[in-house]
Design a protein around this motif. Structure first.
Motif, PDB file in Angstrom:
ATOM      1  N   ILE A   1       4.724  -7.832 -20.593  1.00  0.00           N
ATOM      2  CA  ILE A   1       5.195  -6.784 -19.687  1.00  0.00           C
ATOM      3  C   ILE A   1       6.704  -6.923 -19.530  1.00  0.00           C
ATOM      4  CG2 ILE A   1       4.959  -5.754 -17.389  1.00  0.00           C
ATOM      5  CD1 ILE A   1       2.293  -7.205 -17.127  1.00  0.00           C
ATOM      6  N   PRO A   2       7.445  -5.835 -19.607  1.00  0.00           N
ATOM      7  CA  PRO A   2       8.894  -5.928 -19.406  1.00  0.00           C
ATOM      8  C   PRO A   2       9.236  -6.229 -17.945  1.00  0.00           C
ATOM      9  CG  PRO A   2       8.234  -3.635 -19.630  1.00  0.00           C
ATOM     10  CD  PRO A   2       7.018  -4.455 -19.928  1.00  0.00           C
ATOM     11  N   TYR A   3      10.317  -6.966 -17.771  1.00  0.00           N
ATOM     12  CA  TYR A   3      10.766  -7.284 -16.409  1.00  0.00           C
ATOM     13  C   TYR A   3      12.276  -7.456 -16.428  1.00  0.00           C
ATOM     14  CZ  TYR A   3      11.480 -12.203 -17.723  1.00  0.00           C
ATOM     15  OH  TYR A   3      11.927 -13.359 -18.322  1.00  0.00           O
ATOM     16  N   PHE A   4      12.866  -7.426 -15.247  1.00  0.00           N
ATOM     17  CA  PHE A   4      14.276  -7.753 -15.129  1.00  0.00           C
ATOM     18  C   PHE A   4      14.538  -8.461 -13.824  1.00  0.00           C
ATOM     19  CE2 PHE A   4      13.680  -3.559 -13.483  1.00  0.00           C
ATOM     20  CZ  PHE A   4      14.725  -3.159 -12.677  1.00  0.00           C
ATOM     21  N   TRP A   5      15.593  -9.232 -13.818  1.00  0.00           N
ATOM     22  CA  TRP A   5      15.958 -10.040 -12.646  1.00  0.00           C
ATOM     23  C   TRP A   5      17.419  -9.776 -12.284  1.00  0.00           C
ATOM     24  CZ3 TRP A   5      20.060 -13.423 -13.309  1.00  0.00           C
ATOM     25  CH2 TRP A   5      20.446 -14.093 -12.142  1.00  0.00           C
ATOM     26  N   VAL A   6      17.692  -9.754 -10.976  1.00  0.00           N
ATOM     27  CA  VAL A   6      19.052  -9.650 -10.467  1.00  0.00           C
ATOM     28  C   VAL A   6      19.147 -10.543  -9.227  1.00  0.00           C
ATOM     29  CG1 VAL A   6      20.828  -8.138  -9.504  1.00  0.00           C
ATOM     30  CG2 VAL A   6      19.324  -7.285 -11.312  1.00  0.00           C
ATOM     31  N   GLY A   7      20.242 -11.242  -9.088  1.00  0.00           N
ATOM     32  CA  GLY A   7      20.450 -12.108  -7.933  1.00  0.00           C
ATOM     33  C   GLY A   7      21.452 -11.530  -6.956  1.00  0.00           C
ATOM     34  N   TYR A   8      21.314 -11.934  -5.693  1.00  0.00           N
ATOM     35  CA  TYR A   8      22.269 -11.530  -4.657  1.00  0.00           C
ATOM     36  C   TYR A   8      23.513 -12.411  -4.779  1.00  0.00           C
ATOM     37  CZ  TYR A   8      24.334 -10.637  -0.080  1.00  0.00           C
ATOM     38  OH  TYR A   8      25.200 -10.300   0.936  1.00  0.00           O
TER      39      TYR A   8
ATOM     40  N   GLY B   1      12.541 -15.216  -1.782  1.00  0.00           N
ATOM     41  CA  GLY B   1      13.421 -15.858  -0.827  1.00  0.00           C
ATOM     42  C   GLY B   1      13.526 -15.095   0.484  1.00  0.00           C
ATOM     43  N   ASN B   2      14.671 -15.238   1.125  1.00  0.00           N
ATOM     44  CA  ASN B   2      14.891 -14.698   2.466  1.00  0.00           C
ATOM     45  C   ASN B   2      15.769 -13.455   2.390  1.00  0.00           C
ATOM     46  OD1 ASN B   2      15.118 -14.376   5.231  1.00  0.00           O
ATOM     47  ND2 ASN B   2      16.689 -15.952   5.460  1.00  0.00           N
ATOM     48  N   TRP B   3      15.168 -12.290   2.645  1.00  0.00           N
ATOM     49  CA  TRP B   3      15.880 -11.019   2.515  1.00  0.00           C
ATOM     50  C   TRP B   3      16.012 -10.307   3.857  1.00  0.00           C
ATOM     51  CZ3 TRP B   3      18.443  -8.940  -1.518  1.00  0.00           C
ATOM     52  CH2 TRP B   3      18.278  -9.563  -2.758  1.00  0.00           C
ATOM     53  N   LYS B   4      17.185  -9.712   4.093  1.00  0.00           N
ATOM     54  CA  LYS B   4      17.374  -8.882   5.272  1.00  0.00           C
ATOM     55  C   LYS B   4      16.733  -7.512   5.042  1.00  0.00           C
ATOM     56  CE  LYS B   4      21.797 -10.891   6.764  1.00  0.00           C
ATOM     57  NZ  LYS B   4      23.231 -10.593   7.067  1.00  0.00           N
TER      58      LYS B   4
ATOM     59  N   LEU C   1      14.011 -10.053  -7.533  1.00  0.00           N
ATOM     60  CA  LEU C   1      15.285 -10.126  -6.832  1.00  0.00           C
ATOM     61  C   LEU C   1      15.339 -11.429  -6.042  1.00  0.00           C
ATOM     62  CD1 LEU C   1      15.389  -6.443  -5.522  1.00  0.00           C
ATOM     63  CD2 LEU C   1      16.633  -7.373  -7.483  1.00  0.00           C
ATOM     64  N   THR C   2      16.357 -12.240  -6.304  1.00  0.00           N
ATOM     65  CA  THR C   2      16.478 -13.525  -5.610  1.00  0.00           C
ATOM     66  C   THR C   2      17.541 -13.441  -4.522  1.00  0.00           C
ATOM     67  OG1 THR C   2      17.935 -14.245  -7.425  1.00  0.00           O
ATOM     68  CG2 THR C   2      15.632 -14.957  -7.499  1.00  0.00           C
ATOM     69  N   SER C   3      17.267 -14.083  -3.403  1.00  0.00           N
ATOM     70  CA  SER C   3      18.120 -13.977  -2.226  1.00  0.00           C
ATOM     71  C   SER C   3      19.364 -14.858  -2.333  1.00  0.00           C
ATOM     72  CB  SER C   3      17.322 -14.331  -0.972  1.00  0.00           C
ATOM     73  OG  SER C   3      16.811 -15.651  -1.043  1.00  0.00           O
ATOM     74  N   TYR C   4      20.198 -14.790  -1.309  1.00  0.00           N
ATOM     75  CA  TYR C   4      21.521 -15.411  -1.309  1.00  0.00           C
ATOM     76  C   TYR C   4      21.499 -16.913  -1.541  1.00  0.00           C
ATOM     77  CZ  TYR C   4      20.460 -17.350   3.291  1.00  0.00           C
ATOM     78  OH  TYR C   4      19.893 -18.066   4.313  1.00  0.00           O
ATOM     79  N   ASP C   5      20.395 -17.573  -1.173  1.00  0.00           N
ATOM     80  CA  ASP C   5      20.336 -19.034  -1.216  1.00  0.00           C
ATOM     81  C   ASP C   5      19.584 -19.567  -2.429  1.00  0.00           C
ATOM     82  OD1 ASP C   5      17.990 -17.905  -0.312  1.00  0.00           O
ATOM     83  OD2 ASP C   5      17.597 -19.416   1.227  1.00  0.00           O
TER      84      ASP C   5
END
Length: 353
Positions: free
Chosen positions: A203-210, A70-73, A173-177
């Motif tokens: 493969i191990p992975y992890f996700w976190v959202g803004y 997505g759109n990241w600063k 990592l997913t952005s604000y929108d």
């Protein structure tokens, strides 16, 4: 496994308080054999954390790959990179307690060969998916598809990111929108492993959202209050009244409610994916589908005395913002504690005992 998932369900049923469910674990009392009775942060002789014979992430060097979806600063990206680079960095004595000190607790977890979780985590590559290749409304399985896209060949027949099944760990990592299934409702982040039929390897992975614009009062606590608790709950930066002392919230040490909140969720999921990457290593309970892992046991605890709605004793910077760890480039972070298997309690390097 998913950040806050197990405790949210249990506490909602028991206490009927959504704020308590989403942000804080119960502070338990431990009865000791020496005749003394003390309150320890999250301690309990009822916690049955067990090893289930699976691997931990014990490679000599753990290669971390970030997928920015997505759109990241750029300023937000820099804060997150600095945190990740702090995990294996040496810091001067003036920067104690450090992020790398916090990681030492995670390193206490071993596999059946006696190998500890790695002490060297290296940021080895990044991919920017600015085209929202899988849309702005994602399911959990879409996260694996995003990893597949990021590790596929481009038009010049070169992989965007390596598909590293030996020592790789992927962070999406997913952005604000971007809306993700169960985000802000049941999870702030989660970890799992990829399916070979979809990605090409396990493969191990992890996700976190803004969470700064979607649910700061849930996933960026204690930098914001839930709307139903009288707090603003909105806004993704240090403005918008979220840092108003009258609302009893903590100022974010890096100036952004959403990103500073993400740091602790990233740490939470990183600790768990490292100690339970294939969901068959370290966890409490009998259900591997919904395990209680080493960070789940300590949600909402950031310092000594923490628990039951109180984050614990932390520090304040010169602007009054809260933190408990120091990182590279002068950064300060607020990171939740994790379960220490030797002490049998939640613990962090800023502990007062």
């Amino acid at each position: 496994m998913g950040t806050l998932l197990n405790f949210m369900i249990i506490f909602f049923i028991t206490f009927s308080s959504l704020f308590f469910v989403m942000a804080h674990p119960q502070q338990m009392k431990i009865n000791r054999n020496d005749g003394h009775e003390d309150d320890y942060e999250g301690s309990s002789n009822l916690v049955n954390l067990q090893y289930h014979m699976g691997p931990v992430l014990a490679s000599q060097v753990l290669n971390l790959y970030i997928i920015w979806y997505g759109n990241w600063k750029p300023t937000h990206q820099t804060i997150i990179r600095d945190f990740l680079n702090s995990l294996s960095s040496d810091v001067s004595s003036s920067s104690i307690p450090s992020v790398s000190d916090w990681w030492k607790t995670v390193r206490l977890y071993t596999d059946q060969t006696g190998a500890n979780v790695t002490d060297t985590l290296t940021l080895s590559g990044e991919y920017h998916d600015t085209t929202y290749s899988h849309g702005a409304a994602l399911t959990r399985m879409d996260i694996q598809s995003i990893i597949k896209t990021a590790t596929s060949y481009d038009n010049s027949l070169k992989r965007k990111l390596p598909l590293n099944s030996q020592s790789g760990l992927y962070l999406v990592l997913t952005s604000y929108d971007v809306k993700v299934q169960d985000f802000c409702r049941a999870v702030c982040g989660f970890h799992y492993f990829t399916f070979p039929t979809l990605v090409g390897a396990t493969i191990p992975y992890f996700w976190v959202g803004y969470s700064g614009t979607q649910c700061p009062g849930i996933c960026a606590f204690p930098f914001a209050q839930p709307k139903y608790n009288g707090g603003g709950g909105g806004g993704g930066s240090a403005g918008g009244g979220l840092n108003n002392p009258s609302r009893n919230v903590m100022g974010p040490p890096n100036g952004d409610v959403g990103v500073d909140g993400m740091i602790s969720v990233i740490a939470h999921e990183l600790a768990e994916v490292s100690s339970n990457p294939l969901v068959n290593a370290w966890y409490a309970g009998d259900d591997p589908i919904a395990p209680t892992e080493i960070a789940d046991l300590c949600v909402g605890v950031y310092g000594s005395g923490g628990g039951g709605g109180y984050v614990g004793k932390t520090y304040k910077d010169r602007l009054g913002n809260g933190y408990n760890l120091n990182g590279v480039n002068g950064r300060k972070f607020l990171v939740q504690w994790v379960w220490n298997p030797a002490r049998k309690r939640c613990y962090g390097p800023n502990a007062m005992d």
